[in-house]
Write a protein that holds these residues in place. Structure first.
Motif, PDB file in Angstrom:
ATOM      1  N   UNK A 267      18.904 -10.923   8.972  1.00 20.17           N
ATOM      2  CA  UNK A 267      18.302  -9.588   8.935  1.00 20.17           C
ATOM      3  C   UNK A 267      17.275  -9.494   7.812  1.00 20.17           C
ATOM      4  N   UNK A 268      17.587 -10.103   6.672  1.00 18.99           N
ATOM      5  CA  UNK A 268      16.661 -10.081   5.545  1.00 18.99           C
ATOM      6  C   UNK A 268      15.375 -10.820   5.881  1.00 18.99           C
ATOM      7  N   UNK A 269      15.489 -11.946   6.601  1.00 17.05           N
ATOM      8  CA  UNK A 269      14.301 -12.712   6.951  1.00 17.05           C
ATOM      9  C   UNK A 269      13.322 -11.887   7.781  1.00 17.05           C
ATOM     10  N   UNK A 270      13.827 -11.079   8.668  1.00 21.43           N
ATOM     11  CA  UNK A 270      12.948 -10.230   9.474  1.00 21.43           C
ATOM     12  C   UNK A 270      12.151  -9.278   8.587  1.00 21.43           C
ATOM     13  N   UNK A 271      12.824  -8.717   7.584  1.00 19.70           N
ATOM     14  CA  UNK A 271      12.150  -7.801   6.662  1.00 19.70           C
ATOM     15  C   UNK A 271      11.143  -8.545   5.780  1.00 19.70           C
ATOM     16  N   UNK A 272      11.555  -9.700   5.260  1.00 17.94           N
ATOM     17  CA  UNK A 272      10.671 -10.441   4.363  1.00 17.94           C
ATOM     18  C   UNK A 272       9.453 -10.983   5.100  1.00 17.94           C
ATOM     19  N   UNK A 273       9.634 -11.391   6.342  1.00 20.65           N
ATOM     20  CA  UNK A 273       8.511 -11.908   7.125  1.00 20.65           C
ATOM     21  C   UNK A 273       7.410 -10.843   7.243  1.00 20.65           C
ATOM     22  N   UNK A 274       7.815  -9.612   7.512  1.00 21.70           N
ATOM     23  CA  UNK A 274       6.854  -8.521   7.635  1.00 21.70           C
ATOM     24  C   UNK A 274       6.195  -8.221   6.289  1.00 21.70           C
ATOM     25  N   UNK A 275       6.975  -8.251   5.219  1.00 15.41           N
ATOM     26  CA  UNK A 275       6.435  -7.952   3.904  1.00 15.41           C
ATOM     27  C   UNK A 275       5.472  -9.033   3.427  1.00 15.41           C
ATOM     28  N   UNK A 276       5.782 -10.290   3.697  1.00 15.78           N
ATOM     29  CA  UNK A 276       4.882 -11.378   3.317  1.00 15.78           C
ATOM     30  C   UNK A 276       3.536 -11.241   4.013  1.00 15.78           C
ATOM     31  N   UNK A 277       3.570 -10.850   5.279  1.00 20.25           N
ATOM     32  CA  UNK A 277       2.319 -10.633   6.015  1.00 20.25           C
ATOM     33  C   UNK A 277       1.513  -9.493   5.386  1.00 20.25           C
ATOM     34  N   UNK A 278       2.203  -8.432   4.975  1.00 24.33           N
ATOM     35  CA  UNK A 278       1.527  -7.315   4.310  1.00 24.33           C
ATOM     36  C   UNK A 278       0.869  -7.760   3.013  1.00 24.33           C
ATOM     37  N   UNK A 279       1.479  -8.722   2.342  1.00 21.91           N
ATOM     38  CA  UNK A 279       0.957  -9.205   1.067  1.00 21.91           C
ATOM     39  C   UNK A 279      -0.144 -10.258   1.250  1.00 21.91           C
ATOM     40  N   UNK A 280      -0.514 -10.501   2.493  1.00 18.41           N
ATOM     41  CA  UNK A 280      -1.658 -11.367   2.761  1.00 18.41           C
ATOM     42  C   UNK A 280      -1.370 -12.830   2.977  1.00 18.41           C
ATOM     43  N   UNK A 281      -0.098 -13.190   3.105  1.00 15.20           N
ATOM     44  CA  UNK A 281       0.233 -14.594   3.362  1.00 15.20           C
ATOM     45  C   UNK A 281       0.061 -14.869   4.849  1.00 15.20           C
ATOM     46  N   UNK A 282      -0.801 -15.837   5.153  1.00 15.43           N
ATOM     47  CA  UNK A 282      -1.119 -16.159   6.545  1.00 15.43           C
ATOM     48  C   UNK A 282      -0.193 -17.254   7.064  1.00 15.43           C
ATOM     49  N   UNK A 283       0.134 -17.153   8.337  1.00 22.08           N
ATOM     50  CA  UNK A 283       0.973 -18.165   8.977  1.00 22.08           C
ATOM     51  C   UNK A 283       0.099 -19.083   9.816  1.00 22.08           C
ATOM     52  N   UNK A 284       0.171 -20.376   9.533  1.00 20.04           N
ATOM     53  CA  UNK A 284      -0.551 -21.389  10.286  1.00 20.04           C
ATOM     54  C   UNK A 284       0.457 -22.247  11.029  1.00 20.04           C
ATOM     55  N   UNK A 285       0.074 -22.731  12.199  1.00 15.49           N
ATOM     56  CA  UNK A 285       1.004 -23.523  12.998  1.00 15.49           C
ATOM     57  C   UNK A 285       0.388 -24.851  13.400  1.00 15.49           C
ATOM     58  N   UNK A 286       1.196 -25.888  13.318  1.00 15.45           N
ATOM     59  CA  UNK A 286       0.775 -27.170  13.865  1.00 15.45           C
ATOM     60  C   UNK A 286       0.825 -27.088  15.395  1.00 15.45           C
ATOM     61  N   UNK A 287       0.166 -28.031  16.060  1.00 13.94           N
ATOM     62  CA  UNK A 287       0.165 -28.042  17.512  1.00 13.94           C
ATOM     63  C   UNK A 287       1.556 -28.269  18.077  1.00 13.94           C
ATOM     64  N   UNK A 288       1.772 -27.935  19.359  1.00 15.49           N
ATOM     65  CA  UNK A 288       3.108 -28.053  19.972  1.00 15.49           C
ATOM     66  C   UNK A 288       3.721 -29.446  19.846  1.00 15.49           C
TER      67      UNK A 288
END
Length: 329
Positions: A267-288
């Motif tokens: 449950x905490x991870x869901x909250x932190x994921x949203x907050x990190x995005x608000x703080x400008x941390x971008x998520x990058x993904x490697x190819x499949x």
């Protein structure tokens, strides 16, 4: 008759009170970090359930005993209980690498017999009881202060990056990604990020903001890999000296915390994921396909290190079973 009753009462009143078990404990991370807070919640619940039968007395965190010294401290009996990543003492218990590389969580390992097996291994190899694998189910990411490059196939290229190393993932970082690592404790990383002596680190999905690393981290890189491998250990001689009731209450509290901490941290991870995005941390993904190879590479590097250490220690009897129960494909 009256005199006999009075004499009996005098004996009862004068008898020494039952001595409650006292258990000293330390936690590997600073008290401000979510994982330490979770362990302290376990202590609170266990002491409440004890009803005076025992008391866990927390001495502190790494300021009391250095984080890398805590596993040795519980083995030698300097402290009765520690909360620590299994990987921090994998040189003594190689099977810990199967926990770090696990594809399941603590409650599942408890149900399928993996936890019981690891407890037996811990007692044999290290003279400690593994009370529980708690705070599980949280994965790791690569976190970076600068944007990485990606190869044509979508695989990350970290050539030229200054990478922070740690016993949990050094085998993967070096053997699979070819990184030249700088070994630092988590308590030292803030300064390293601030000074630019580290560009990239592996870390769990949660806890980044507790440590204020988000001031410098700008990117979270997928896929997620590994698993939190936090365990509660008790010195075996101390465990055997505890009353049966104390052992029963402690074990029950640990099993309950395996499930509740899994639920709470998800449950905490869901909250932190949203907050990190608000703080400008971008998520990058490697190819499949690159992501599949990345996850498989992380697992393979850890299990290969486990195999080498088990061969060196002369104890391969649990190799296949540990993988089957804790790190199945």
């Amino acid at each position: 008759m009256f005199k006999l009753i009075c004499a009996a009462l005098a004996l009862v009143i004068g008898a020494p009170a039952f001595a409650a078990d006292t258990i000293s404990a330390t936690h590997v991370f600073p008290a401000s970090l979510i994982y330490s807070r979770s362990f302290l919640e376990f202590v609170k619940k266990a002491n409440a359930a004890a009803g005076g039968e025992f008391t866990i007395q927390v001495r502190g965190g790494p300021e009391a005993i250095g984080m890398m010294e805590q596993p040795g401290a519980v083995r030698s009996g300097v402290v009765d209980m520690v909360y620590t990543p299994c990987a921090f003492y994998a040189a003594v218990v190689p099977e810990c690498d199967a926990v770090s590389a696990s594809s399941i969580d603590g409650p599942k390992a408890r149900k399928n017999g993996g936890t019981d097996l690891m407890n037996q291994i811990h007692q044999k190899r290290a003279g400690v009881v593994m009370l529980g694998w708690v705070d599980s189910g949280i994965r790791f990411n690569l976190w970076s202060t600068k944007a990485p490059k990606f190869e044509p196939g979508g695989q990350i290229d970290i050539k030229g990056f200054k990478v922070r190393g740690n016993p949990i993932y050094n085998a993967f970082l070096t053997n699979y990604l070819g990184a030249q690592v700088i070994n630092l404790n988590s308590s030292e990383l803030y300064t390293a990020l601030e000074r630019g002596t580290v560009d990239l680190t592996a870390w769990t999905q949660i806890g980044l903001m507790d440590l204020n690393w988000d001031r410098y981290i700008k990117y979270r890189i997928l896929p997620e890999f590994f698993s939190t491998d936090l365990v509660i250990l008790v010195n075996q001689k101390k465990w055997e000296s505890l009353s049966p009731k104390t052992r029963q209450i402690l074990q029950r509290a640990a099993i309950e915390h395996e499930s509740s901490s899994l639920r709470d941290l998800q449950a905490l991870w869901k909250k932190e994921q949203a907050e990190l995005a608000k703080r400008g941390i971008k998520t990058l993904s490697q190819g499949p396909e690159a992501s599949k190879k990345f996850v498989a590479g992380a697992r393979a590097a850890s299990l290969q290190r486990m195999k080498e250490r088990m061969e060196k220690s002369g104890g391969m009897e649990n190799y296949d079973r540990v993988i089957k129960l804790l790190s199945p494909l």
